[in-house]
Scaffold this motif. Structure first.
Motif, PDB file in Angstrom:
ATOM      1  N   UNK A  20       8.411  -2.347  -9.285  1.00  0.00           N
ATOM      2  CA  UNK A  20       7.028  -2.335  -8.813  1.00  0.00           C
ATOM      3  C   UNK A  20       6.071  -2.744  -9.930  1.00  0.00           C
ATOM      4  N   UNK A  21       5.093  -3.566  -9.542  1.00  0.00           N
ATOM      5  CA  UNK A  21       4.105  -4.039 -10.502  1.00  0.00           C
ATOM      6  C   UNK A  21       4.404  -5.417 -11.066  1.00  0.00           C
ATOM      7  N   UNK A  22       5.632  -5.918 -10.856  1.00  0.00           N
ATOM      8  CA  UNK A  22       5.988  -7.246 -11.345  1.00  0.00           C
ATOM      9  C   UNK A  22       5.157  -8.285 -10.609  1.00  0.00           C
ATOM     10  N   UNK A  23       4.652  -9.271 -11.338  1.00  0.00           N
ATOM     11  CA  UNK A  23       3.861 -10.338 -10.737  1.00  0.00           C
ATOM     12  C   UNK A  23       4.755 -11.542 -10.474  1.00  0.00           C
ATOM     13  N   UNK A  24       4.686 -12.058  -9.247  1.00  0.00           N
ATOM     14  CA  UNK A  24       5.487 -13.201  -8.827  1.00  0.00           C
ATOM     15  C   UNK A  24       4.578 -14.284  -8.263  1.00  0.00           C
ATOM     16  N   UNK A  25       5.103 -15.504  -8.235  1.00  0.00           N
ATOM     17  CA  UNK A  25       4.399 -16.616  -7.597  1.00  0.00           C
ATOM     18  C   UNK A  25       5.359 -17.251  -6.590  1.00  0.00           C
ATOM     19  N   UNK A  26       4.858 -17.531  -5.399  1.00  0.00           N
ATOM     20  CA  UNK A  26       5.654 -18.166  -4.362  1.00  0.00           C
ATOM     21  C   UNK A  26       5.711 -19.666  -4.626  1.00  0.00           C
ATOM     22  N   UNK A  27       6.919 -20.221  -4.630  1.00  0.00           N
ATOM     23  CA  UNK A  27       7.093 -21.662  -4.779  1.00  0.00           C
ATOM     24  C   UNK A  27       7.237 -22.316  -3.417  1.00  0.00           C
ATOM     25  N   UNK A  28       8.022 -21.702  -2.526  1.00  0.00           N
ATOM     26  CA  UNK A  28       8.101 -22.172  -1.144  1.00  0.00           C
ATOM     27  C   UNK A  28       8.729 -21.085  -0.281  1.00  0.00           C
ATOM     28  N   UNK A  29       8.264 -21.026   0.951  1.00  0.00           N
ATOM     29  CA  UNK A  29       8.777 -20.042   1.910  1.00  0.00           C
ATOM     30  C   UNK A  29       9.039 -20.757   3.220  1.00  0.00           C
ATOM     31  N   UNK A  30      10.238 -20.600   3.734  1.00  0.00           N
ATOM     32  CA  UNK A  30      10.619 -21.234   4.987  1.00  0.00           C
ATOM     33  C   UNK A  30      10.436 -20.239   6.129  1.00  0.00           C
ATOM     34  N   UNK A  31       9.181 -20.014   6.494  1.00  0.00           N
ATOM     35  CA  UNK A  31       8.831 -19.116   7.590  1.00  0.00           C
ATOM     36  C   UNK A  31       8.030 -19.942   8.583  1.00  0.00           C
ATOM     37  N   UNK A  32       8.572 -20.198   9.778  1.00  0.00           N
ATOM     38  CA  UNK A  32       7.887 -21.082  10.720  1.00  0.00           C
ATOM     39  C   UNK A  32       6.601 -20.498  11.300  1.00  0.00           C
TER      40      UNK A  32
END
Length: 97
Positions: A20-32
């Motif tokens: 918890x608390x880790x920062x992430x960045x989305x590169x790509x998400x395959x959600x229609x």
């Protein structure tokens, strides 16, 4: 190692890697239906027992990352420092008046 043990280890590895608390960045998400846009940053809330990484995204959304389907990464030390500088500037007291 049996399948159950391999899955258990994978889940634990995700929990250890993304506390918890880790920062992430989305590169790509395959959600229609409603993907998180590429480049969106967020904070890990928790990792569940299916290894899904539950996030609070900076745009206010809450949507889990599925590690084997979505493409994402941790923010670098430089990116984190930049965010902290931006926050310090936003919270700086206004002088004058």
């Amino acid at each position: 190692m049996n399948k159950f043990e391999a899955e258990r280890r994978f889940v634990q590895r995700m929990k250890d890697t993304y506390p918890p608390g880790t920062r992430l960045v989305m590169l790509s998400m395959d959600d229609p239906y409603a993907p998180i846009p590429s480049g969106m940053r967020g904070t890990v809330e928790h990792v569940d027992d299916a290894a899904q990484i539950h996030m609070r995204w900076d745009n206010g959304r809450t949507l889990a990352i599925i590690p084997e389907e979505d493409d994402f990464r941790k923010l670098t030390a430089e990116e984190l420092a930049e965010e902290n500088e931006d926050m310090d500037e936003d919270n700086a007291p206004v002088m004058g008046m």
